[in-house]
Design an enzyme around this catalytic site. Structure first.
Site, mmCIF file in Angstrom:
data_model
loop_
_atom_site.group_PDB
_atom_site.id
_atom_site.type_symbol
_atom_site.label_atom_id
_atom_site.label_comp_id
_atom_site.label_asym_id
_atom_site.label_seq_id
_atom_site.Cartn_x
_atom_site.Cartn_y
_atom_site.Cartn_z
ATOM 1 N N LYS A 43 0.764 -1.230 -0.127
ATOM 2 C CA LYS A 43 -0.001 0.046 -0.070
ATOM 3 C C LYS A 43 0.800 1.210 0.091
ATOM 4 C CE LYS A 43 -3.781 2.485 0.474
ATOM 5 N NZ LYS A 43 -4.216 2.963 -0.851
ATOM 6 N N ILE A 69 -9.850 5.568 -2.302
ATOM 7 C CA ILE A 69 -9.560 5.196 -0.927
ATOM 8 C C ILE A 69 -8.889 6.547 -0.231
ATOM 9 C CG2 ILE A 69 -8.098 3.614 0.608
ATOM 10 C CD1 ILE A 69 -10.031 2.323 -1.449
ATOM 11 N N GLY A 70 -8.130 7.342 -1.085
ATOM 12 C CA GLY A 70 -7.546 8.525 -0.504
ATOM 13 C C GLY A 70 -6.025 8.258 0.420
ATOM 14 N N LEU A 71 -5.652 6.993 -0.281
ATOM 15 C CA LEU A 71 -4.182 6.584 0.190
ATOM 16 C C LEU A 71 -4.225 6.601 1.815
ATOM 17 C CD1 LEU A 71 -1.940 9.505 -1.788
ATOM 18 C CD2 LEU A 71 -2.227 7.091 -2.088
ATOM 19 N N ASN A 126 4.718 6.188 -6.543
ATOM 20 C CA ASN A 126 3.160 6.339 -6.769
ATOM 21 C C ASN A 126 3.212 8.144 -7.205
ATOM 22 O OD1 ASN A 126 0.493 6.594 -7.583
ATOM 23 N ND2 ASN A 126 -0.125 5.775 -5.447
ATOM 24 N N CYS A 129 -1.393 8.802 -8.422
ATOM 25 C CA CYS A 129 -2.778 8.464 -7.869
ATOM 26 C C CYS A 129 -3.950 9.370 -8.333
ATOM 27 C CB CYS A 129 -2.596 8.913 -6.287
ATOM 28 S SG CYS A 129 -4.196 8.779 -5.627
ATOM 29 N N ASN A 192 -1.201 3.146 -13.600
ATOM 30 C CA ASN A 192 -2.195 3.408 -12.602
ATOM 31 C C ASN A 192 -3.685 3.464 -12.891
ATOM 32 O OD1 ASN A 192 -2.962 4.140 -9.789
ATOM 33 N ND2 ASN A 192 -1.196 5.188 -9.711
ATOM 34 N N GLY A 265 -4.190 -6.975 -9.150
ATOM 35 C CA GLY A 265 -4.649 -6.114 -8.356
ATOM 36 C C GLY A 265 -6.310 -6.432 -8.004
ATOM 37 N N THR A 266 -7.030 -5.828 -8.732
ATOM 38 C CA THR A 266 -8.564 -5.857 -8.543
ATOM 39 C C THR A 266 -9.106 -7.236 -8.663
ATOM 40 O OG1 THR A 266 -8.621 -3.613 -9.541
ATOM 41 C CG2 THR A 266 -10.836 -4.992 -9.634
#
Ligand code: DHB
Length: 287
Positions: A43, A69-71, A126, A129, A192, A265-266
């Site tokens: 993460k 998610i907002g990190l 990252n 984002c 991303n 990922g997903t």
């Protein structure tokens, strides 16, 4: 498959878990055999702890998932104290720490805070984002003025391998990737999530609490494969592919397009065993 020599080490297979989908490893260790994978990306870590964005943070649609998610993360000090020690016992999985910053100097400060610790191979910056509105929604990967300085200062602060995770909606993707190469980084991660929004048809209200989010899942796969092929045909720079991989044939698309490694990922939210199965299927085909 006898492993992939890349980024100064050996990956036992090309399959990694993507950033933001597996915590710091220990959170998924009971359901995923991490040591059966090439490795994973943590993460994203920020300097300060972050609670994240307003709920709902995740929704599905017929082409995949939308998230903002907002990190959310415990911040670098707690990550170093509480998450890194667990990573040290991993023998085969290679770990990349994902770093996220709001100001240009935050990436190098994160590296300074982590670099002398054990338990990980390198960093994935990252820079793309889609959910951080602090800079007017312009991620560093799309800011040609600021990006080179960020990259150069990170490079100067570590000898570990460094990946830059770039944006799918970059009209000058090859030039951006060239800047990454010129700054001496080891590769790029493509791509991303793609900025998106889902609204309630009856009211026009956005479904996600934050309004917009990042699109991932099958809808992103052709975007990612195209980005990998485009950069690899223009530059001799290692690429890690990510976006919409659910089965071995999806991973193979990325590898054929020139990716060295592939992230998943997903798809793991529907079935956390998918990455292990993809890794096994790739190994069987190569045997
Ligand atoms: C978040 C960050 C990302 O880089 C991304 O692709 C999706 C979501 C987030 O934490 O909001």
């Amino acid at each position: 498959m006898s492993g992939i020599e890349a980024f100064g080490t050996t990956f036992q297979n090309p399959v990694l878990l993507a950033a933001g989908t597996c915590g710091f490893g220990l959170e998924v260790a009971e359901v995923v055999d991490l040591e059966a994978l090439g490795g994973f990306v943590t993460k994203s870590v920020t300097l300060e702890p972050r609670d994240g964005n307003a709920a709902p943070r995740v929704t599905e649609f017929d082409g995949g998932m939308l998230n903002s998610i907002g990190l959310a993360n415990p911040g670098v000090e707690r990550v170093r104290r509480e998450k890194l020690p667990w990573l040290r016992q991993l023998e085969r999985a290679r770990v990349w720490m994902s770093l996220a910053g709001h100001a240009p100097d935050e990436y190098e400060r994160l590296i300074e805070a982590l670099d002398d610790a054990d338990g990980f191979l390198g960093y994935e910056l990252n820079l793309s984002c889609p959910n951080d509105q602090r800079r007017g929604g312009l991620p560093f990967a799309l800011d040609a003025e600021v990006l080179p300085g960020v990259l150069e200062r990170c490079r100067a602060r570590t000898e570990r391998p460094l990946l830059a995770k770039l944006a799918p909606n970059d009209p000058r993707l090859v030039e951006t990737a060239r800047r990454v190469a010129e700054a001496g980084l080891d590769g790029v991660t493509l791509v991303n999530t793609l900025p998106g929004r889902i609204v309630e048809a009856s009211t026009g209200h956005a479904i996600l609490g934050a309004g917009s989010g990042g699109v991932s899942g099958p809808a992103l796969r052709p975007v990612g494969v195209h980005a990998v092929a485009t950069v690899r045909s223009a530059l001799d720079l290692p690429v890690v592919g990510v976006g919409g991989v659910r089965r071995a044939s999806d991973a193979r698309q990325y590898l054929r397009a020139g990716a060295t490694l592939v992230q998943i990922g997903t798809a793991t939210f529907a079935d956390p065993r998918i990455p292990e199965r993809v890794a096994r299927a790739l190994a069987r085909a190569a045997a």
